[in-house]
Write a protein that holds these residues in place. Sequence first.
Motif, PDB file in Angstrom:
ATOM      1  N   LYS A 184     -21.668   3.869 -16.603  1.00 29.35           N
ATOM      2  CA  LYS A 184     -20.693   5.358 -16.098  1.00 29.35           C
ATOM      3  C   LYS A 184     -20.230   5.875 -16.877  1.00 29.35           C
ATOM      4  N   PRO A 185     -20.706   7.698 -16.767  1.00 38.52           N
ATOM      5  CA  PRO A 185     -19.720   8.792 -17.175  1.00 38.52           C
ATOM      6  C   PRO A 185     -18.654   8.444 -17.768  1.00 38.52           C
ATOM      7  N   SER A 186     -18.708  10.015 -18.695  1.00 34.06           N
ATOM      8  CA  SER A 186     -17.410   9.321 -20.011  1.00 34.06           C
ATOM      9  C   SER A 186     -17.072  10.650 -19.568  1.00 34.06           C
ATOM     10  N   GLY A 187     -15.012  10.948 -20.680  1.00 36.20           N
ATOM     11  CA  GLY A 187     -14.962  11.941 -21.081  1.00 36.20           C
ATOM     12  C   GLY A 187     -14.667  12.832 -19.110  1.00 36.20           C
ATOM     13  N   SER A 188     -14.700  14.372 -19.531  1.00 35.02           N
ATOM     14  CA  SER A 188     -14.289  14.966 -18.293  1.00 35.02           C
ATOM     15  C   SER A 188     -14.617  14.689 -17.176  1.00 35.02           C
ATOM     16  N   LEU A 189     -16.080  14.293 -16.940  1.00 28.05           N
ATOM     17  CA  LEU A 189     -16.942  13.850 -15.910  1.00 28.05           C
ATOM     18  C   LEU A 189     -15.996  12.727 -15.075  1.00 28.05           C
ATOM     19  N   LEU A 190     -15.655  11.949 -15.660  1.00 25.19           N
ATOM     20  CA  LEU A 190     -15.054  10.930 -15.607  1.00 25.19           C
ATOM     21  C   LEU A 190     -13.476  10.613 -14.876  1.00 25.19           C
ATOM     22  N   ALA A 191     -12.861  12.000 -15.809  1.00 26.11           N
ATOM     23  CA  ALA A 191     -11.687  12.148 -15.762  1.00 26.11           C
ATOM     24  C   ALA A 191     -12.027  13.242 -14.086  1.00 26.11           C
ATOM     25  N   GLU A 192     -12.235  13.864 -14.072  1.00 22.72           N
ATOM     26  CA  GLU A 192     -12.813  14.525 -12.549  1.00 22.72           C
ATOM     27  C   GLU A 192     -13.630  14.085 -11.349  1.00 22.72           C
ATOM     28  N   ILE A 193     -14.072  12.964 -11.530  1.00 27.34           N
ATOM     29  CA  ILE A 193     -14.605  11.894 -10.792  1.00 27.34           C
ATOM     30  C   ILE A 193     -13.424  11.113 -10.423  1.00 27.34           C
ATOM     31  N   LYS A 194     -12.269  10.662 -10.828  1.00 24.50           N
ATOM     32  CA  LYS A 194     -11.426  10.123 -10.168  1.00 24.50           C
ATOM     33  C   LYS A 194     -10.708  10.917  -9.831  1.00 24.50           C
ATOM     34  N   ARG A 195     -10.283  12.420 -10.311  1.00 22.04           N
ATOM     35  CA  ARG A 195      -8.938  13.507  -9.581  1.00 22.04           C
ATOM     36  C   ARG A 195      -9.454  13.491  -8.259  1.00 22.04           C
ATOM     37  N   SER A 196     -10.883  13.944  -7.871  1.00 18.30           N
ATOM     38  CA  SER A 196     -11.715  14.145  -6.544  1.00 18.30           C
ATOM     39  C   SER A 196     -11.750  12.689  -5.806  1.00 18.30           C
ATOM     40  N   PHE A 197     -11.554  12.066  -6.196  1.00 21.55           N
ATOM     41  CA  PHE A 197     -11.911  10.245  -4.918  1.00 21.55           C
ATOM     42  C   PHE A 197     -11.155   9.797  -6.153  1.00 21.55           C
ATOM     43  N   GLY A 198     -11.257   9.076  -6.012  1.00 25.18           N
ATOM     44  CA  GLY A 198      -9.551   8.185  -6.686  1.00 25.18           C
ATOM     45  C   GLY A 198     -10.178   7.144  -7.596  1.00 25.18           C
ATOM     46  N   SER A 199     -11.348   7.448  -7.729  1.00 26.41           N
ATOM     47  CA  SER A 199     -12.073   5.954  -8.848  1.00 26.41           C
ATOM     48  C   SER A 199     -13.333   6.705  -8.677  1.00 26.41           C
ATOM     49  N   PHE A 200     -13.980   6.061  -9.890  1.00 28.47           N
ATOM     50  CA  PHE A 200     -15.520   5.920 -10.012  1.00 28.47           C
ATOM     51  C   PHE A 200     -15.958   5.293  -9.435  1.00 28.47           C
ATOM     52  N   ASP A 201     -15.408   4.053  -8.794  1.00 30.16           N
ATOM     53  CA  ASP A 201     -16.072   2.659  -7.371  1.00 30.16           C
ATOM     54  C   ASP A 201     -16.047   3.148  -6.391  1.00 30.16           C
TER      55      ASP A 201
END
Length: 299
Positions: A184-201
């Motif tokens: 998985k990514p980390s840091g701000s990218l992971l946070a933005e993915i969660k904000r934009s899509f709800g979760s990494f999965d």
Amino acid sequence: MESAYRTSILNWCAEIEQTWKSVRDQLDVDETKRAKWEKDFYAFKQEVEENNRFLQDVELQRSASHIYQSLSSFMTGNNESSEPHQEEVGSGVPIGGHTLPPLPYPYDALEPVISEEIMRLHHDVHHQGYVDGLNKAEKKMQEARTKGDFDLIKHWEREAAFNGSGHYLHTIFWDIMSPDGGGKPSGSLLAEIKRSFGSFDAFKKHFSEAAKKVEAVGWAILVWAPRAHRLEILTAEKHQNLTQWDTIPLLVLDVWEHAYYLQYKTKRGDYVDNWWKVVNWPAVEKRFEEAKKLKWEPF
């Protein structure tokens, strides 16, 4: 006996040398830096020509990548200078002067996810074809401007769109994969993915399904949208059709048949599912950190 990767690097050196000779005197670069680049490049080229067995393929890749990045920085003006705003000026890539970037790892580095045979054909033949097509289109449009004859301009604009998009997307594609990828990514990218899509999965599922359902040939693309101030998932048919302007690609997946058919045959879904094992998240994170700096007024 030379490895296929060394042969590819030799061909790449010849192309870089040709480009360098055509732009050398046009570049606004300190002569000392220019001379050093030449010295490093020709020393590297000699080592490859002599088939130096002390240099492993991965070392060749690192050296080639450094040389390419230095040349790119000269051509875009992204080099240290006492002149103000030098980074913003730059010489850019000359018309018809695009080059094939070196593959950032040996051909077999992504096995078993992507075979050596596919990587060789994909990089050396298909990507090179897009570079050649873009260069030809740019020169033909320059010729049209010079002669004032625009009868074929629609054709050459289409060629520039198709081949230019193919060249730029593939250049991203090689960099966002790695033999040490996955996870998985980390840091701000992971946070933005969660904000934009709800979760990494949820993001991974959406991206994978979009890739599997691209009609005919094309791409799945994770982008930063400066107008919406968030991440989006887009698809493109061919390289340039049915996608969205004013966005910045971060993660791209090629689902043209030449990217997987020799290995996966008609099972595009298996290719997409396995591809996540070689995603180079640090490279994607680096692109995101730069892209998110660009924000337009939201509408």
